[in-house]
Scaffold this motif. Structure first.
Motif, PDB file in Angstrom:
ATOM      1  N   THR A  35       0.839  -1.036  -0.068  1.00  9.49           N
ATOM      2  CA  THR A  35       0.071   0.080   0.033  1.00  9.49           C
ATOM      3  C   THR A  35       0.886   1.276  -0.054  1.00  9.49           C
ATOM      4  O   THR A  35       2.041   1.135   0.701  1.00  9.49           O
ATOM      5  N   HIS A  36       0.554   2.289  -0.800  1.00  9.99           N
ATOM      6  CA  HIS A  36       1.138   3.524  -0.781  1.00  9.99           C
ATOM      7  C   HIS A  36       1.012   4.379   0.247  1.00  9.99           C
ATOM      8  O   HIS A  36      -0.061   4.174   1.042  1.00  9.99           O
ATOM      9  N   ASP A  37       1.918   5.062   0.647  1.00  7.49           N
ATOM     10  CA  ASP A  37       1.833   6.012   1.763  1.00  7.49           C
ATOM     11  C   ASP A  37       0.922   7.027   1.298  1.00  7.49           C
ATOM     12  O   ASP A  37       0.738   7.268   0.253  1.00  7.49           O
ATOM     13  N   PRO A  38       0.309   7.897   2.451  1.00  3.84           N
ATOM     14  CA  PRO A  38      -0.619   8.956   1.921  1.00  3.84           C
ATOM     15  C   PRO A  38       0.279   9.870   1.036  1.00  3.84           C
ATOM     16  O   PRO A  38       1.427  10.120   1.228  1.00  3.84           O
ATOM     17  N   ALA A  41       2.383  12.635   3.378  1.00  2.51           N
ATOM     18  CA  ALA A  41       2.982  12.185   4.624  1.00  2.51           C
ATOM     19  C   ALA A  41       3.910  10.829   4.009  1.00  2.51           C
ATOM     20  O   ALA A  41       3.572  10.103   3.558  1.00  2.51           O
ATOM     21  N   GLU A  42       4.900  10.695   5.024  1.00  2.00           N
ATOM     22  CA  GLU A  42       5.896   9.406   5.060  1.00  2.00           C
ATOM     23  C   GLU A  42       5.272   8.652   6.240  1.00  2.00           C
ATOM     24  O   GLU A  42       5.788   9.110   7.503  1.00  2.00           O
ATOM     25  N   VAL A  43       4.781   7.587   6.225  1.00  2.75           N
ATOM     26  CA  VAL A  43       4.346   6.784   7.349  1.00  2.75           C
ATOM     27  C   VAL A  43       5.450   6.062   7.823  1.00  2.75           C
ATOM     28  O   VAL A  43       5.962   5.246   6.923  1.00  2.75           O
ATOM     29  N   VAL A  44       5.837   5.822   8.992  1.00  2.00           N
ATOM     30  CA  VAL A  44       7.040   4.899   9.429  1.00  2.00           C
ATOM     31  C   VAL A  44       6.331   4.173  10.721  1.00  2.00           C
ATOM     32  O   VAL A  44       5.664   4.529  11.611  1.00  2.00           O
ATOM     33  N   LYS A  45       6.613   3.043  10.238  1.00  2.00           N
ATOM     34  CA  LYS A  45       5.920   1.852  11.431  1.00  2.00           C
ATOM     35  C   LYS A  45       7.182   1.053  11.867  1.00  2.00           C
ATOM     36  O   LYS A  45       8.325   0.834  11.365  1.00  2.00           O
ATOM     37  N   ASP A  63       4.695  -0.324   2.511  1.00  2.00           N
ATOM     38  CA  ASP A  63       5.085   0.166   1.225  1.00  2.00           C
ATOM     39  C   ASP A  63       6.616  -0.406   1.416  1.00  2.00           C
ATOM     40  O   ASP A  63       6.872  -1.283   2.245  1.00  2.00           O
ATOM     41  N   ASP A  65       9.629   0.778   1.997  1.00  2.00           N
ATOM     42  CA  ASP A  65      10.479   0.878   3.211  1.00  2.00           C
ATOM     43  C   ASP A  65      10.227   0.357   4.348  1.00  2.00           C
ATOM     44  O   ASP A  65      11.051  -0.140   5.134  1.00  2.00           O
ATOM     45  N   ASP A  66       8.733   0.222   4.553  1.00  3.23           N
ATOM     46  CA  ASP A  66       8.260  -0.686   5.845  1.00  3.23           C
ATOM     47  C   ASP A  66       8.780  -1.954   5.631  1.00  3.23           C
ATOM     48  O   ASP A  66       9.160  -2.473   6.681  1.00  3.23           O
TER      49      ASP A  66
END
Length: 97
Positions: A35-38, A41-45, A63, A65-66
């Motif tokens: 799934t793409h990030d919004p 924003a860059e979502v970091v998990k 995505d 990087d996750d």
């Protein structure tokens, strides 16, 4: 250490780094729903969050990087040294990543 990685390390053949790496990669792929990030924003998990959510719901929205962070963390927990390398996506457009 990440328990999911420990479990994979226990179940594979001994002293077979290639098989261990393949098992961890398969595990990350099974947990992942790309799934793409919004857009804004860059979502970091955290790796722990991704494992807990995928254990709970079957898959976790991630995505590239996750998935890279999860893979690297699990491999690190099993004694592999990892690092990230950034490369240009289009060699004709130097400086764009």
């Amino acid at each position: 250490m990440i328990p999911a990685a420990q479990e994979l390390g226990r179940t594979g053949p001994e002293r077979d780094d290639t098989a261990t790496f393949a098992a961890v990669l398969r595990d990350v792929r099974m947990r992942m729903r790309y799934t793409h990030d919004p857009l804004d924003a860059e979502v970091v998990k955290t790796p722990q969050f991704m494992i807990e959510e995928s254990d709970k719901y079957g898959k976790e929205a991630m995505d590239c990087d996750d998935a890279s962070v999860l893979l690297s963390s699990m491999l690190g927990a099993l004694g592999f040294q990892t690092r990230f390398v950034t490369v240009a996506a289009d060699p004709s457009r130097k400086g764009e990543w």
